[in-house]
Design an enzyme around this catalytic site. Structure first.
Site, short mmCIF file in Angstrom:
data_model
loop_
_atom_site.label_atom_id
_atom_site.label_comp_id
_atom_site.label_asym_id
_atom_site.label_seq_id
_atom_site.Cartn_x
_atom_site.Cartn_y
_atom_site.Cartn_z
N LYS A 111 -95.78 45.85 1.13
CA LYS A 111 -96.24 44.56 1.67
C LYS A 111 -97.13 44.75 2.90
CE LYS A 111 -92.20 42.69 2.32
NZ LYS A 111 -91.39 43.88 1.91
N ARG B 201 -79.87 47.64 1.59
CA ARG B 201 -80.90 46.62 1.79
C ARG B 201 -81.45 46.12 0.45
NH1 ARG B 201 -85.10 49.51 5.49
NH2 ARG B 201 -86.20 47.52 5.41
N ARG C 16 -86.06 56.57 11.21
CA ARG C 16 -85.40 55.31 11.55
C ARG C 16 -84.06 55.20 10.83
NH1 ARG C 16 -90.74 52.87 11.40
NH2 ARG C 16 -91.30 52.11 13.45
#
Length: 215
Positions: A13, A171, A160
């Site tokens: 995205k 997620r 991360r």
């Protein structure tokens, strides 16, 4: 032109948002960037958001909707924008409509970038970034010439917490549960277009542009 870009974490995205916004000269609104800025500045919102993000959960709707409303009420977004990372569920989608109705506006087009789970895992788990200068890398697609060190400043590259495989899988599970109602909602409104996201980024962009030019 007002656009919503949907897709799982790692679907690309961000790349498409940048290309679209530059081509059509509209501002990019990324909830991820907003939250990261708040976390870095250690604001009250940032501290709350960090707790949820680091545990692999999404930031609660009330916090997310509030910051999106505050953002969209800024004059620079009156003539158009691209929303990336919002809405994440049907509640947020309906709240977005209400926010826009108050401004006598509406969404022109919603794009869903569809990418397989294996590709998403490869994309996200391999990401690395420099905590010092912000440069980003990927161990497969864009590795640093200096191994685990940043090419720009020489600092050790970081992974991360929410890019680790187990967190990514969590997620994705949350995403898959929430996306179907949004897809159905925008289909009923006649503004949804699904784009296959396994192709080259430029090909995906050209595909998206072909639909936007018809709006």
């Amino acid at each position: 032109m007002k656009i919503v870009l949907l897709g799982a974490p790692g679907a690309g995205k961000g790349t498409q948002a940048k290309l679209i916004c530059e081509y059509f000269n509209i501002p990019h609104i990324s909830t991820g960037d907003i939250f990261r800025a708040q976390i870095k500045e250690k604001t009250a919102l940032g501290i709350k958001a960090k707790e949820f993000i680091e545990s692999g959960n999404l930031v609660p709707d009330d916090i997310t909707v509030s910051i999106i409303k505050e953002t969209l009420n800024q004059k620079q977004y009156n003539d158009g924008f691209l929303l990336d990372g919002f809405p994440r569920n049907i509640y947020q989608a309906k709240k977005l409509d209400l926010i826009l109705v108050e401004k006598r506006q509406f969404i022109d087009k919603v794009f869903l970038i569809d990418v397989s789970k294996n590709i998403i895992l490869e994309r996200i788990a391999g990401r690395r970034f420099c905590g010092q200068c912000g440069a980003s890398y990927h161990i497969k697609f864009n590795p640093s010439k200096y191994g685990d060190k940043c090419e720009v400043c020489g600092s050790i590259l970081m992974h991360r917490y929410d890019d680790k495989e187990n967190i990514v899988l969590d997620r994705l599970e949350i995403y898959n549960k929430s996306i179907q109602p949004i897809v159905s909602y925008y289909k009923q409104l006649g503004i949804l277009q699904t784009i296959q996201g396994n192709a080259d980024a430029k090909d995906i962009f050209y595909n998206i542009c072909s639909f936007l030019k018809a709006v």
